[in-house]
Design an enzyme around this catalytic site. Structure first.
Site, PDB file in Angstrom:
ATOM      1  N   SER A   1      40.767 -14.608 -36.236  1.00 26.53           N
ATOM      2  CA  SER A   1      41.838 -14.135 -37.231  1.00 26.53           C
ATOM      3  C   SER A   1      41.695 -13.010 -36.792  1.00 26.53           C
ATOM      4  O   SER A   1      41.092 -12.017 -35.696  1.00 26.53           O
ATOM      5  CB  SER A   1      40.181 -14.152 -38.523  1.00 26.53           C
TER       6      SER A   1
ATOM      7  N   ILE B   1      32.594 -19.559 -46.740  1.00 22.52           N
ATOM      8  CA  ILE B   1      33.842 -20.178 -46.742  1.00 22.52           C
ATOM      9  C   ILE B   1      34.794 -20.512 -45.479  1.00 22.52           C
ATOM     10  O   ILE B   1      35.694 -20.163 -45.738  1.00 22.52           O
ATOM     11  CB  ILE B   1      34.587 -20.697 -47.980  1.00 22.52           C
ATOM     12  N   GLY B   2      34.364 -21.713 -44.457  1.00 15.47           N
ATOM     13  CA  GLY B   2      36.180 -21.887 -43.697  1.00 15.47           C
ATOM     14  C   GLY B   2      35.154 -21.019 -43.041  1.00 15.47           C
ATOM     15  O   GLY B   2      36.196 -20.035 -42.513  1.00 15.47           O
TER      16      GLY B   2
ATOM     17  N   THR C   1      33.083 -26.542 -43.079  1.00 12.20           N
ATOM     18  CA  THR C   1      34.599 -26.425 -42.579  1.00 12.20           C
ATOM     19  C   THR C   1      34.821 -28.131 -42.468  1.00 12.20           C
ATOM     20  O   THR C   1      33.542 -28.474 -42.900  1.00 12.20           O
ATOM     21  CB  THR C   1      34.113 -26.237 -40.683  1.00 12.20           C
TER      22      THR C   1
ATOM     23  N   GLN D   1      34.418 -27.795 -35.257  1.00 11.60           N
ATOM     24  CA  GLN D   1      34.006 -26.845 -35.505  1.00 11.60           C
ATOM     25  C   GLN D   1      32.764 -26.492 -35.724  1.00 11.60           C
ATOM     26  O   GLN D   1      31.776 -25.464 -36.142  1.00 11.60           O
ATOM     27  CB  GLN D   1      34.928 -26.232 -36.451  1.00 11.60           C
TER      28      GLN D   1
ATOM     29  N   CYS E   1      55.029 -15.393 -35.045  1.00 11.89           N
ATOM     30  CA  CYS E   1      53.975 -14.858 -35.854  1.00 11.89           C
ATOM     31  C   CYS E   1      53.396 -13.362 -35.571  1.00 11.89           C
ATOM     32  O   CYS E   1      53.673 -12.224 -36.080  1.00 11.89           O
ATOM     33  CB  CYS E   1      52.856 -15.385 -35.725  1.00 11.89           C
TER      34      CYS E   1
END
Length: 394
Positions: free
Chosen positions: A149, A185-186, A208, A213, A365
């Site tokens: 991220s 979360i995630g 996840t 992961q 991106c």
């Protein structure tokens, strides 16, 4: 007697060929004009100019939009020395709005309106297709904390340092204290969970939908009070002092935004805080880019500030919004450099078409964030409002 009947097919073929040339010429003329509005030339010598290798490129892009543009690059129909700079110019000039609405895009929009692609079964698809590509692959591309991220570049150009700054920013905003229970979360590969447990002495539950992961995060956080679960966010039991969700809301889908915030509200103590870190759109949409959806993040969707606020209304008080989307440009360029430098290790496993696809993903991106076409938001929310506000945040 045979000559006229043989001549007719030959004439028809010649007519078809002439018609094809006219269509190609018309498509080329149209696309050249559209790209020129972003100062991009076909066959030009600047890094952001495009070199076309296949005559059907023009018709394909006009007929299929971004899907045809990305897939034709994967198929080696065109090249560009600086994909990020080219995409930055395309987005900044608003070229997508000038492209004709194609049938594929219309189907995508209709399907998104009818179906919930991010229900519990559909949500697992992105885990299998993207996040389960291989832990060694992501290790080579990411920083040592395995942060997939946006990094927080403040006083540094080093990706690893910037990612640690991002982790510290999140923990500081949440006001983490020893003994707190934190729901992640995630949770990805467990980098944030490890950081919160090791440096803030929190008990962490990470969820996840990726088996790869989960396996990695369990080893990464071994010896710390961290529980990594293969679990949908809608199924998490219990109540937590703090909740964090980094790079997860992009996979929730507009039909589930309200359910996402309801799940967070249900799991959060009355005096708790919830930090949602997500890529965001400048406008509300109900569908995603067709190329990204097909090749990179199935069923993904970027929420707008309006959609987040509407979904959280009545459940949370919005304490703070922080946008540092410009930092994602540098983050993506660092990932692309790591990916390119390590490619020799993975070329046989994934192949040349994957190489072109992945570089197009990262660099397009980067261009989108540079053009400010998309953003990176951190929303800090409380259930009842923090008396006196969250002065520690800024």
């Amino acid at each position: 007697m045979n000559a006229p009947s043989e001549a007719r097919p030959a004439a028809a073929l010649a007519g078809d060929a002439a018609g094809k040339r006219r269509r190609t010429a018309l498509a080329k003329s149209s696309l050249v004009e559209i790209l020129a509005s972003a100062d991009i030339r076909i066959g030009g010598g600047r890094p952001w100019d495009i070199r076309v290798h296949h005559e059907r490129f023009y018709e394909r892009v006009l007929a299929e939009g971004t899907l045809g543009f990305g897939e034709s690059y994967m198929d080696e129909w065109w090249d560009c020395d600086a994909l990020d700079a080219m995409c930055h110019r395309v987005i900044r000039a608003g070229i997508e709005e000038r492209m004709p609405l194609n049938f594929r895009m219309l189907l995508t929009m209709m399907a998104a309106a009818i179906f919930n692609f991010q229900d519990k079964r559909g949500a697992r698809r992105v885990g299998r297709q993207h996040y389960d590509l291989g832990n060694d692959f992501f290790e080579a591309m990411l920083d040592p904390a395995m942060q997939y991220s946006c990094a927080y570049f403040r006083g540094t150009e080093d990706l690893a340092v910037a990612q640690k700054l991002k982790l510290e920013l999140i923990c500081r905003k949440l006001g983490l204290q020893p003994g707190m229970r934190l729901l992640d979360i995630g949770c990805g590969w467990g980098g944030l969970a490890k950081h919160a447990a090791k440096y803030y002495e929190c008990e962490v539950v990470g969820v996840t939908i990726s088996r790869e992961q989960q396996a990695y995060a369990e080893g990464f956080c071994r010896g710390l009070p961290v529980d990594i679960r293969l679990q949908d966010y809608r199924d998490v039991p219990g109540v937590f002092d703090r909740i964090v969700s980094v790079g997860m809301m992009e996979h929730v889908g507009y039909k589930n935004y309200r359910a996402y915030f309801k799940a967070a509200s249900r799991c959060l103590e009355e005096d708790g805080l919830f930090l949602c870190h997500t890529i965001g759109n400048n406008r509300s949409t109900t569908h995603s880019d067709p190329w990204i959806t097909r090749h990179i993040f199935p069923n993904s969707m970027l929420p707008s500030v309006f959609q987040v606020a509407r979904a959280a209304e009545g459940l949370f008080v919005l304490e703070d919004v922080h946008n540092f989307g410009a930092d994602y440009d540098r983050t993506l360029l660092a990932w692309e450099a790591n990916f390119r430098q390590s490619w020799e290790r993975f070329s046989e496993r994934y192949g040349e078409r994957f190489y072109r696809m992945w570089r197009f993903y990262l660099l397009s991106c980067a261009g989108a964030f540079r053009a400010r076409g998309i953003q990176l938001f951190q929303f800090l929310l409380s259930k009842n409002g923090i008396e006196g506000g969250c002065a520690w945040v800024r």
